[in-house]
Scaffold this motif. Structure first.
Motif, PDB file in Angstrom:
ATOM      1  N   LEU A  84       0.836  -1.209   0.000  1.00  0.00           N
ATOM      2  CA  LEU A  84       0.000   0.000   0.000  1.00  0.00           C
ATOM      3  C   LEU A  84       0.861   1.246   0.000  1.00  0.00           C
ATOM      4  CD1 LEU A  84      -2.787   1.481   0.417  1.00  0.00           C
ATOM      5  CD2 LEU A  84      -2.318   1.312   2.875  1.00  0.00           C
ATOM      6  N   GLY A  85       0.577   2.143  -0.939  1.00  0.00           N
ATOM      7  CA  GLY A  85       1.152   3.478  -0.918  1.00  0.00           C
ATOM      8  C   GLY A  85       0.060   4.483  -0.594  1.00  0.00           C
ATOM      9  N   VAL A  86       0.373   5.503   0.166  1.00  0.00           N
ATOM     10  CA  VAL A  86      -0.632   6.450   0.653  1.00  0.00           C
ATOM     11  C   VAL A  86      -0.317   7.855   0.149  1.00  0.00           C
ATOM     12  CG1 VAL A  86      -1.655   7.532   2.700  1.00  0.00           C
ATOM     13  CG2 VAL A  86      -1.095   5.094   2.726  1.00  0.00           C
ATOM     14  N   LEU A  87      -1.339   8.500  -0.432  1.00  0.00           N
ATOM     15  CA  LEU A  87      -1.234   9.906  -0.810  1.00  0.00           C
ATOM     16  C   LEU A  87      -2.294  10.687  -0.041  1.00  0.00           C
ATOM     17  CD1 LEU A  87      -0.721   9.682  -4.670  1.00  0.00           C
ATOM     18  CD2 LEU A  87       0.935  10.510  -2.983  1.00  0.00           C
ATOM     19  N   PRO A  88      -1.900  11.668   0.766  1.00  0.00           N
ATOM     20  CA  PRO A  88      -2.853  12.410   1.605  1.00  0.00           C
ATOM     21  C   PRO A  88      -3.650  13.420   0.785  1.00  0.00           C
ATOM     22  CG  PRO A  88      -0.642  13.277   1.909  1.00  0.00           C
ATOM     23  CD  PRO A  88      -0.509  12.100   0.988  1.00  0.00           C
ATOM     24  N   LEU A  89      -4.839  13.020   0.349  1.00  0.00           N
ATOM     25  CA  LEU A  89      -5.693  13.902  -0.451  1.00  0.00           C
ATOM     26  C   LEU A  89      -7.036  14.139   0.229  1.00  0.00           C
ATOM     27  CD1 LEU A  89      -5.053  12.444  -4.033  1.00  0.00           C
ATOM     28  CD2 LEU A  89      -3.919  14.372  -2.915  1.00  0.00           C
ATOM     29  N   GLY A  90      -7.122  13.850   1.534  1.00  0.00           N
ATOM     30  CA  GLY A  90      -8.353  14.075   2.277  1.00  0.00           C
ATOM     31  C   GLY A  90      -8.281  15.352   3.089  1.00  0.00           C
ATOM     32  N   THR A  91      -9.082  15.400   4.151  1.00  0.00           N
ATOM     33  CA  THR A  91      -9.113  16.590   4.993  1.00  0.00           C
ATOM     34  C   THR A  91      -8.224  16.439   6.227  1.00  0.00           C
ATOM     35  OG1 THR A  91     -11.140  15.731   5.998  1.00  0.00           O
ATOM     36  CG2 THR A  91     -11.385  17.360   4.253  1.00  0.00           C
ATOM     37  N   MET A  92      -8.273  15.299   6.898  1.00  0.00           N
ATOM     38  CA  MET A  92      -7.469  15.111   8.101  1.00  0.00           C
ATOM     39  C   MET A  92      -6.242  14.240   7.855  1.00  0.00           C
ATOM     40  SD  MET A  92      -8.970  17.022  10.193  1.00  0.00           S
ATOM     41  CE  MET A  92      -8.059  16.624  11.678  1.00  0.00           C
ATOM     42  N   ASN A  93      -6.344  13.230   6.967  1.00  0.00           N
ATOM     43  CA  ASN A  93      -5.203  12.391   6.581  1.00  0.00           C
ATOM     44  C   ASN A  93      -4.511  11.771   7.797  1.00  0.00           C
ATOM     45  OD1 ASN A  93      -5.482  13.148   3.737  1.00  0.00           O
ATOM     46  ND2 ASN A  93      -4.662  15.132   4.355  1.00  0.00           N
ATOM     47  N   LEU A  94      -5.290  11.139   8.647  1.00  0.00           N
ATOM     48  CA  LEU A  94      -4.754  10.622   9.904  1.00  0.00           C
ATOM     49  C   LEU A  94      -3.731   9.504   9.674  1.00  0.00           C
ATOM     50  CD1 LEU A  94      -8.066  10.595  11.954  1.00  0.00           C
ATOM     51  CD2 LEU A  94      -6.212  12.260  12.099  1.00  0.00           C
ATOM     52  N   TYR A  95      -4.032   8.595   8.725  1.00  0.00           N
ATOM     53  CA  TYR A  95      -3.095   7.488   8.524  1.00  0.00           C
ATOM     54  C   TYR A  95      -1.804   7.977   7.878  1.00  0.00           C
ATOM     55  CZ  TYR A  95      -1.568   2.688   7.923  1.00  0.00           C
ATOM     56  OH  TYR A  95      -0.866   1.506   8.006  1.00  0.00           O
ATOM     57  N   PRO A 102       4.583  13.814   4.443  1.00  0.00           N
ATOM     58  CA  PRO A 102       4.245  15.242   4.401  1.00  0.00           C
ATOM     59  C   PRO A 102       2.770  15.408   4.032  1.00  0.00           C
ATOM     60  CG  PRO A 102       6.222  14.775   3.111  1.00  0.00           C
ATOM     61  CD  PRO A 102       5.615  13.464   3.448  1.00  0.00           C
ATOM     62  N   MET A 103       2.150  16.473   4.517  1.00  0.00           N
ATOM     63  CA  MET A 103       0.742  16.704   4.214  1.00  0.00           C
ATOM     64  C   MET A 103       0.537  17.331   2.838  1.00  0.00           C
ATOM     65  SD  MET A 103      -1.153  15.482   6.645  1.00  0.00           S
ATOM     66  CE  MET A 103       0.035  14.126   6.514  1.00  0.00           C
ATOM     67  N   ASP A 104       1.551  17.953   2.291  1.00  0.00           N
ATOM     68  CA  ASP A 104       1.439  18.488   0.930  1.00  0.00           C
ATOM     69  C   ASP A 104       1.485  17.321  -0.054  1.00  0.00           C
ATOM     70  OD1 ASP A 104       1.762  20.955  -1.007  1.00  0.00           O
ATOM     71  OD2 ASP A 104       3.214  19.435  -1.652  1.00  0.00           O
ATOM     72  N   PRO A 105       0.504  17.205  -0.953  1.00  0.00           N
ATOM     73  CA  PRO A 105       0.457  16.049  -1.858  1.00  0.00           C
ATOM     74  C   PRO A 105       1.711  15.885  -2.710  1.00  0.00           C
ATOM     75  CG  PRO A 105      -1.650  17.185  -1.874  1.00  0.00           C
ATOM     76  CD  PRO A 105      -0.704  18.047  -1.097  1.00  0.00           C
ATOM     77  N   HIS A 106       2.258  16.980  -3.241  1.00  0.00           N
ATOM     78  CA  HIS A 106       3.446  16.865  -4.090  1.00  0.00           C
ATOM     79  C   HIS A 106       4.668  16.453  -3.269  1.00  0.00           C
ATOM     80  CE1 HIS A 106       0.812  19.238  -6.756  1.00  0.00           C
ATOM     81  NE2 HIS A 106       1.494  18.659  -7.722  1.00  0.00           N
ATOM     82  N   ASP A 107       4.781  16.969  -2.055  1.00  0.00           N
ATOM     83  CA  ASP A 107       5.877  16.532  -1.181  1.00  0.00           C
ATOM     84  C   ASP A 107       5.707  15.064  -0.811  1.00  0.00           C
ATOM     85  OD1 ASP A 107       6.930  19.062  -1.266  1.00  0.00           O
ATOM     86  OD2 ASP A 107       6.128  19.687   0.688  1.00  0.00           O
ATOM     87  N   ALA A 108       4.458  14.634  -0.647  1.00  0.00           N
ATOM     88  CA  ALA A 108       4.200  13.230  -0.330  1.00  0.00           C
ATOM     89  C   ALA A 108       4.622  12.327  -1.488  1.00  0.00           C
ATOM     90  CB  ALA A 108       2.724  13.023  -0.002  1.00  0.00           C
ATOM     91  N   VAL A 109       4.391  12.773  -2.720  1.00  0.00           N
ATOM     92  CA  VAL A 109       4.833  12.004  -3.886  1.00  0.00           C
ATOM     93  C   VAL A 109       6.346  11.850  -3.865  1.00  0.00           C
ATOM     94  CG1 VAL A 109       4.988  11.976  -6.406  1.00  0.00           C
ATOM     95  CG2 VAL A 109       2.857  12.659  -5.304  1.00  0.00           C
TER      96      VAL A 109
END
Length: 302
Positions: A84-95, A102-109
């Motif tokens: 599993l790979g996770v990209l934080p694209l929600g509101t809270m992104n707890l997992y 990182p909470m920024d999607p591009h930094d997460a990539v």
């Protein structure tokens, strides 16, 4: 083995982006463009994950969305043995916070591009996987009431939470629960019970900073009266919930919850999804049962 990138277009963050352009960016960064990109709306999510789970040529599912999307993708990976790979694209992104992304999607990539597989824990409740928590009582009622309001962005989710919080505090639930951990049985009257995948940290945002300790967190809240619930809410907001005298915290590899006076319309929240409450819930921690792409340098507390 191929990689599939699944982006939920209904996620709170992605609504302000160009999904197709971002999907191509993720594919190029993680797989040199050699990945299948699927852009779906919420109702299409489970069918798409079922297809990916059954496809033996797919070895990694990178899921972008909120915690509900990530939970569904984690369940598919847990059952199939995929990564599993996770990209934080929600509101809270707890997992994503638990993983240290990182909470920024591009930094997460960028973080995923340098990530490597790691085995972490996942919980099940009556056989259903969960990555965050199972809750009955206060939190479940708050989630149920909030679901009727606009939660499309983080700000709207926070304001919606505040709107319904007063109603929950004014009339807190009260119900008996029997907790069975090993040979120990305990009966309590509570306003909330929650089982988390590993123990929550001290942040006001409820997430587990360590997700490979091999335990469940078991929380019983005896905040029966409105003043006690208010105090518990204030303590949670300042990251001091574990020190609240009305909250009992334990850890265990498994726990069974029984509800002897379960109301017909009582519900539970499993990773934010409202489901009917069964009379008995068996929660098990599957230590190392889920493989994820873990960043080389986790941003703890992200």
């Amino acid at each position: 083995m191929r990689m599939m990138i699944l982006l939920n277009k209904d996620g709170g963050t992605i609504r302000g982006m160009e999904p197709e352009e971002f999907g191509d960016h993720v594919a190029n960064a993680l797989a040199g463009g050699e990945a299948t990109v699927r852009l779906v709306h919420g109702p299409e999510l489970i069918d798409t994950l079922n297809e990916a789970e059954a496809d033996e040529e797919i070895g990694t599912i990178v899921a972008g969305g909120g915690d509900g999307t990530i939970s569904a993708a984690a369940a598919a990976c847990f059952r199939s043995g995929k990564v599993l790979g996770v990209l934080p694209l929600g509101t809270m992104n707890l997992y994503a916070r638990s993983i240290g992304l990182p909470m920024d999607p591009h930094d997460a990539v960028d973080a995923l591009a340098a990530a490597s597989p790691k085995s972490v824990d996942i919980g099940t409740v009556n056989g259903r996987p969960f990555i965050h928590q199972v809750s009955i009582g206060l939190h479940e009622q708050l989630v149920s009431l909030r679901s009727r309001l606009d939660t499309s962005t983080r700000f709207r989710k926070m304001t919606s939470t505040l709107k319904v919080l007063g109603d929950v505090i004014k009339d807190p639930p009260r119900f008996p629960v029997e907790t069975v951990i090993g040979d120990s049985r305990r009966q309590s009257v509570v306003s909330a019970v929650s089982v988390s995948n590993n123990l929550f940290g001290s942040s006001p945002v409820p997430f587990a900073p360590v997700i490979d300790a091999g335990v469940l967190g078991v929380y019983l809240a005896k905040a029966i009266s409105s003043p006690r619930v208010l105090r518990m809410t204030i303590d949670a907001a300042r990251g001091a919930l574990m020190a609240n005298p009305y909250v009992d915290v334990q850890s265990a590899s498994s726990v069974t919850l029984r509800f002897p006076k379960r109301r017909r319309r009582r519900h539970a929240a499993i990773d934010g999804e409202i489901v009917d409450l069964e009379e008995e819930l068996e929660c098990i921690c599957h230590a190392g049962g889920l493989r994820i792409l873990a960043p080389a340098s986790p941003e703890q507390g992200a």
